[in-house]
Design a protein around this motif. Sequence first.
Motif, short mmCIF file in Angstrom:
data_model
loop_
_atom_site.label_atom_id
_atom_site.label_comp_id
_atom_site.label_asym_id
_atom_site.label_seq_id
_atom_site.Cartn_x
_atom_site.Cartn_y
_atom_site.Cartn_z
N LEU A 92 -17.21 -12.61 -6.34
CA LEU A 92 -18.48 -13.02 -6.94
C LEU A 92 -19.05 -14.25 -6.24
N GLU A 93 -18.16 -15.16 -5.86
CA GLU A 93 -18.60 -16.42 -5.26
C GLU A 93 -19.12 -16.24 -3.84
N THR A 94 -18.71 -15.19 -3.16
CA THR A 94 -19.19 -14.98 -1.79
C THR A 94 -20.43 -14.08 -1.76
N ARG A 95 -20.99 -13.76 -2.93
CA ARG A 95 -22.31 -13.12 -2.97
C ARG A 95 -23.32 -14.07 -2.35
N LEU A 96 -24.31 -13.52 -1.68
CA LEU A 96 -25.30 -14.36 -1.01
C LEU A 96 -26.07 -15.23 -1.99
N ASP A 97 -26.46 -14.67 -3.15
CA ASP A 97 -27.23 -15.49 -4.09
C ASP A 97 -26.41 -16.66 -4.63
N ALA A 98 -25.10 -16.44 -4.85
CA ALA A 98 -24.25 -17.53 -5.33
C ALA A 98 -24.15 -18.65 -4.30
N LEU A 99 -24.03 -18.31 -3.04
CA LEU A 99 -23.89 -19.33 -2.00
C LEU A 99 -25.21 -20.05 -1.73
N LEU A 101 -27.26 -20.78 -4.09
CA LEU A 101 -27.27 -21.77 -5.18
C LEU A 101 -26.31 -22.92 -4.89
N ARG A 102 -25.07 -22.60 -4.54
CA ARG A 102 -24.08 -23.66 -4.29
C ARG A 102 -24.52 -24.61 -3.17
N SER A 103 -25.28 -24.07 -2.21
CA SER A 103 -25.74 -24.88 -1.08
C SER A 103 -26.88 -25.82 -1.46
N GLY A 104 -27.49 -25.59 -2.62
CA GLY A 104 -28.59 -26.44 -3.06
C GLY A 104 -29.94 -25.99 -2.58
N PHE A 105 -30.05 -24.74 -2.11
CA PHE A 105 -31.33 -24.21 -1.66
C PHE A 105 -32.18 -23.75 -2.85
N ALA A 106 -31.56 -23.67 -4.04
CA ALA A 106 -32.25 -23.27 -5.27
C ALA A 106 -31.63 -24.05 -6.42
N ARG A 107 -32.34 -24.07 -7.56
CA ARG A 107 -31.87 -24.83 -8.73
C ARG A 107 -31.03 -23.98 -9.68
N THR A 108 -31.33 -22.69 -9.74
CA THR A 108 -30.65 -21.79 -10.67
C THR A 108 -30.26 -20.51 -9.95
N MET A 109 -29.39 -19.74 -10.59
CA MET A 109 -28.97 -18.47 -10.00
C MET A 109 -30.16 -17.51 -9.91
N GLN A 111 -33.28 -18.31 -9.49
CA GLN A 111 -34.12 -18.75 -8.37
C GLN A 111 -33.47 -18.39 -7.04
N ALA A 112 -32.15 -18.50 -6.97
CA ALA A 112 -31.44 -18.14 -5.75
C ALA A 112 -31.60 -16.66 -5.45
#
Length: 207
Positions: A92-99, A101-109, A111-112
């Motif tokens: 789940l964590e290596t999904r593109l949308d999760a990463l 978000l974790r990188s700070g390119f978006a505020r919420t999942m 938005q990611a």
Amino acid sequence: MAISRTRRQVRLSRALGIPLTPKAQKYFEKRPYGPGEHGRARRRADSDYAVRLKEKQRLRAQYGIREKQLRTAFEQARKEPGLTGEALVEMLETRLDALVLRSGFARTMAQARQTVVHRHVLVDGKLVDRPSFRVKPGQVIQIKPRSQTMAPFQIAATGEHQKVLPDVPAYLDVQIEKLRAELVRAPKREEVPVTCDVQLVVEFYSR
């Protein structure tokens, strides 16, 4: 009248006992009990099934995925060596949308996911518009150069989103000013900023 997404997220946060978005955080801190007139009332102890169901719902809500997607990920995780719960979180964590978000390119999942679907994200220089795309160690995620001039990404590049998100995990090397991140290695469960007892999720699906 339709309930706003923010209000839905606040209600869900209170029901699950975890803040799901930065906006929900302040409402959750004010009223950290379940929604409704009986939210603060003492209830009888949950059954074993209810406890496991709630943990599964927590995990699903934090990644913003459908039930079918979570079950599919679980079935794949069962085939991996090692602990199923840890393999599930890694998937789940290596999904593109999760990463994103974790990188700070978006505020919420949410938005990611929108950032990915709207074709703003490159992986190793190639456009990827599937939020479920699994990023491999060594691959580089970057906001498309043309998109970097847009206001939301200019804000992200200042590190503004990172202020309200958990610290960037060690498995990511992020250059926020360049809107660039590399997955340097596979995530470990203890490093992943999600609130969930994954063993209970495994038990729920294994019943």
